[in-house]
Design a protein around this motif. Structure first.
Motif, PDB file in Angstrom:
ATOM      1  N   GLU A 104       0.831  -1.210   0.000  1.00 25.10           N
ATOM      2  CA  GLU A 104       0.000   0.000   0.000  1.00 25.10           C
ATOM      3  C   GLU A 104       0.866   1.262   0.000  1.00 25.10           C
ATOM      4  OE1 GLU A 104      -3.506   2.414   0.179  1.00 25.10           O
ATOM      5  OE2 GLU A 104      -2.941   0.453  -0.635  1.00 25.10           O
ATOM      6  N   ARG A 107       2.023   1.961  -3.495  1.00 32.00           N
ATOM      7  CA  ARG A 107       0.918   2.467  -4.317  1.00 32.00           C
ATOM      8  C   ARG A 107       0.697   3.954  -4.068  1.00 32.00           C
ATOM      9  NH1 ARG A 107      -4.323   3.669  -4.195  1.00 32.00           N
ATOM     10  NH2 ARG A 107      -4.512   3.318  -1.953  1.00 32.00           N
ATOM     11  N   LEU A 108       0.692   4.357  -2.809  1.00 29.69           N
ATOM     12  CA  LEU A 108       0.485   5.759  -2.469  1.00 29.69           C
ATOM     13  C   LEU A 108       1.679   6.626  -2.858  1.00 29.69           C
ATOM     14  CD1 LEU A 108      -1.148   5.319   1.055  1.00 29.69           C
ATOM     15  CD2 LEU A 108      -2.299   5.937  -1.086  1.00 29.69           C
ATOM     16  N   VAL A 111       1.903   8.331  -6.191  1.00 32.29           N
ATOM     17  CA  VAL A 111       1.164   9.585  -6.355  1.00 32.29           C
ATOM     18  C   VAL A 111       1.852  10.733  -5.633  1.00 32.29           C
ATOM     19  CG1 VAL A 111      -1.033  10.752  -5.892  1.00 32.29           C
ATOM     20  CG2 VAL A 111      -1.022   8.361  -6.608  1.00 32.29           C
ATOM     21  N   GLU A 112       2.410  10.448  -4.461  1.00 30.79           N
ATOM     22  CA  GLU A 112       2.884  11.494  -3.564  1.00 30.79           C
ATOM     23  C   GLU A 112       4.375  11.807  -3.648  1.00 30.79           C
ATOM     24  OE1 GLU A 112       0.828  13.198  -1.816  1.00 30.79           O
ATOM     25  OE2 GLU A 112      -0.978  11.969  -2.086  1.00 30.79           O
ATOM     26  N   THR A 152       7.688   4.304   2.614  1.00 30.03           N
ATOM     27  CA  THR A 152       6.519   4.443   3.495  1.00 30.03           C
ATOM     28  C   THR A 152       6.310   5.907   3.878  1.00 30.03           C
ATOM     29  OG1 THR A 152       7.761   4.014   5.547  1.00 30.03           O
ATOM     30  CG2 THR A 152       6.815   2.112   4.418  1.00 30.03           C
ATOM     31  N   SER A 155       4.593   7.809   1.152  1.00 34.70           N
ATOM     32  CA  SER A 155       3.183   7.470   0.938  1.00 34.70           C
ATOM     33  C   SER A 155       2.275   8.619   1.351  1.00 34.70           C
ATOM     34  CB  SER A 155       2.808   6.215   1.723  1.00 34.70           C
ATOM     35  OG  SER A 155       2.724   6.485   3.124  1.00 34.70           O
ATOM     36  N   ASN A 157       0.916   8.842   4.175  1.00 35.31           N
ATOM     37  CA  ASN A 157      -0.017   8.319   5.171  1.00 35.31           C
ATOM     38  C   ASN A 157       0.753   8.088   6.464  1.00 35.31           C
ATOM     39  OD1 ASN A 157      -1.610   6.501   6.795  1.00 35.31           O
ATOM     40  ND2 ASN A 157      -2.821   6.003   4.987  1.00 35.31           N
ATOM     41  N   GLN A 202       0.508   3.598 -10.023  1.00 30.33           N
ATOM     42  CA  GLN A 202       0.161   3.034  -8.719  1.00 30.33           C
ATOM     43  C   GLN A 202       0.048   1.510  -8.750  1.00 30.33           C
ATOM     44  OE1 GLN A 202      -3.306   5.950  -8.182  1.00 30.33           O
ATOM     45  NE2 GLN A 202      -2.690   5.509  -6.084  1.00 30.33           N
TER      46      GLN A 202
END
Length: 236
Positions: A104, A107-108, A111-112, A152, A155, A157, A202
């Motif tokens: 995950e 994947r994020l 984009v970021e 991470t 991401s 997040n 992604q």
């Protein structure tokens, strides 16, 4: 009107002052364990550790208790302290959780991350490949951990990054067993993950990270089984 004073009986004991020596011993022993200088199953003798570290037995005893509470050390009554030897099930659960979190995250990050984030990943990849070329296990393990940590972080997040951080140091412990066996293949996989993140793809970034972490998990189990067989032969 002044606020009411705290009840003197609120705390059963006063706040303890920091104990930097105890913490230093803890960090040193944990580093030796995660780098497998102290391998799983190794008997940890307080007197020997205190002599090697140049401290008294008390901070060693306190550090071993903390390591036991965190699952790094097993305290066996009548026998002493031993570096924890993870079960196959324990390793599977941790490495499976890593796959979920980092898939995950990749994947994020696609984009970021942006150009600056991708450049950070490229630099860590370069450091890891240089370690590979020198056959420097510590450099490879450190660069691998840093690269996955940055993914991470990229991401965006914070909850995900926090959860991933909780398992990262223990994952480094497992990774020390497979780093040479994975070799160049792992860094080629890292390069493709970075390419997908840079392209903003992604689905591809997630797929590549899932395959990468699943391969590491499989190789760990194979390596652990081989090590276990070798230990049994040596014990005969």
């Amino acid at each position: 009107m002044p606020p009411p004073r705290l009840d003197k009986g609120l705390l059963p004991t006063p706040v303890q002052r920091p104990a930097p020596l105890r913490d230093s011993v803890y960090e040193t022993l944990l580093e030796l364990i995660t780098r497998r200088r102290l391998p799983p199953g190794r008997h940890l003798v307080e007197n020997e550790l205190a002599e090697q570290l140049g401290v008294s037995r008390q901070p060693v005893r306190e550090a071993l208790q903390r390591l036991s509470n965190e699952g790094w050390v097993d305290l066996r009554p009548g026998y002493g302290a031993f570096v924890h030897r993870p079960s196959e099930n324990e390793a599977e659960q941790l490495l499976a959780m890593r796959t979920l979190l980092e898939t995950e995250a990749a994947r994020l990050a696609a984009v970021e991350a942006g150009a600056e984030g991708t450049a950070r990943l490229r630099e860590l990849w370069r450091v890891g490949v240089e370690g590979l070329e020198r056959d420097d296990t510590d450099a490879m393990v450190d660069a691998n951990a840093d690269l996955h940590r940055v993914i991470t972080e990229l991401s965006g997040n914070e909850v995900l990054a926090g959860l991933a951080g909780q398992v990262a140091r223990r994952v480094r412990w497992y990774h020390g067993l497979v780093v040479r066996r994975r070799g160049r293949e792992a860094w080629d996989e890292h390069a493709r993950i970075i390419d997908a993140i840079e392209a903003g793809d992604q689905d591809e970034a997630a797929r590549l990270m899932r395959e990468h972490t699943d391969t590491t998990r499989r190789v760990y189990h194979e390596s652990a089984a081989g090590n276990g067989a070798a230990e049994e032969i040596a014990a005969d």
